[in-house]
Design a protein around this motif. Structure first.
Motif, mmCIF file in Angstrom:
data_model
loop_
_atom_site.group_PDB
_atom_site.id
_atom_site.type_symbol
_atom_site.label_atom_id
_atom_site.label_comp_id
_atom_site.label_asym_id
_atom_site.label_seq_id
_atom_site.Cartn_x
_atom_site.Cartn_y
_atom_site.Cartn_z
ATOM 1 N N PHE A 121 0.875 -1.150 0.081
ATOM 2 C CA PHE A 121 -0.185 -0.072 -0.115
ATOM 3 C C PHE A 121 0.835 1.365 0.048
ATOM 4 O O PHE A 121 2.031 1.170 0.584
ATOM 5 N N ASP A 122 0.330 2.482 -0.666
ATOM 6 C CA ASP A 122 1.099 3.647 -0.768
ATOM 7 C C ASP A 122 0.530 4.487 0.268
ATOM 8 O O ASP A 122 -0.743 4.745 0.216
ATOM 9 N N PHE A 123 1.081 4.940 1.289
ATOM 10 C CA PHE A 123 0.625 5.794 2.204
ATOM 11 C C PHE A 123 1.264 6.933 2.326
ATOM 12 O O PHE A 123 2.269 7.230 3.097
ATOM 13 N N GLY A 124 0.902 8.116 1.438
ATOM 14 C CA GLY A 124 1.536 9.304 1.530
ATOM 15 C C GLY A 124 0.926 10.437 2.426
ATOM 16 O O GLY A 124 -0.365 10.156 2.810
ATOM 17 N N LEU A 125 1.448 11.673 2.182
ATOM 18 C CA LEU A 125 0.586 12.794 3.056
ATOM 19 C C LEU A 125 -0.860 12.916 2.450
ATOM 20 O O LEU A 125 -1.647 13.270 3.312
ATOM 21 N N GLN A 126 -1.179 12.745 1.008
ATOM 22 C CA GLN A 126 -2.380 12.833 0.535
ATOM 23 C C GLN A 126 -3.200 11.765 1.283
ATOM 24 O O GLN A 126 -4.557 12.032 1.480
ATOM 25 N N MET A 127 -2.721 10.627 1.228
ATOM 26 C CA MET A 127 -3.803 9.559 1.612
ATOM 27 C C MET A 127 -4.085 9.914 3.146
ATOM 28 O O MET A 127 -5.294 9.665 3.685
#
Length: 168
Positions: A121-127
């Motif tokens: 999973f990609d968990f960046g600031l936007q998410m």
């Protein structure tokens, strides 16, 4: 009792015709916050850690990694901060609630960034912003509206009935 309420609320909310009702309404958050306010930081912390794990064992949801584990950090923070700021620091309950919600979401973001990094999973600031503030806005509003009146009502019942207060 608060763990059981959180698990039952999560099961009830699952049947609502919303995309991700748990992420929108945050049903486990309310009992954990109440536990911190009513029972103190130790029980709030413990309830926050145990609730997602027990819910996973009972229903398979939340998926334990990475979602459930990040929820364990988040909910433990809510319960601990609510109990510590309200019972130990004697802050105004609304300040305690806001501190709990903000610090809990920060912990959720840090835990998510670390744990999701070990998965696909990609968990960046936007998410993080979307999950913690935009999607969760109805749940946050519910918490802001009902938590403190419930705390005051429970404290009033404890006082009127001379029930023992938990100071943990």
């Amino acid at each position: 009792m608060f763990i059981a309420i959180a698990i039952v609320l999560a099961q009830i909310v699952k049947v609502l015709p919303l995309g991700t009702p748990g992420a929108i309404l945050l049903p486990m958050h309310i009992p954990i916050l109440l536990c911190g306010f009513i029972c103190g930081k130790k029980y709030g912390l413990l309830a926050g850690i145990l609730t997602p794990f027990i819910a996973f064992l009972i229903s398979g949801m939340p998926i334990i990694f990475p979602v459930g584990l990040s929820m364990m950090f988040e909910l433990a923070t809510y319960g601990f901060v609510a109990g510590y700021t309200y019972k130990n620091m004697k802050l105004n309950p609304y300040i305690s609630l806001l501190a709990s919600l903000l610090i809990g979401r920060i912990v959720f973001g840090v835990a998510g960034a670390i744990l999701y990094g070990f998965s696909n999973f990609d968990f960046g600031l936007q998410m993080f912003i979307q999950a913690a503030f935009i999607i969760a806005l109805p749940g946050i509003l519910i918490q802001l509206i009902i938590i403190i009146p419930l705390v005051k009502a429970i404290e009033k019942i404890q006082t009127q009935n001379k029930l023992p207060q938990v100071n943990a």
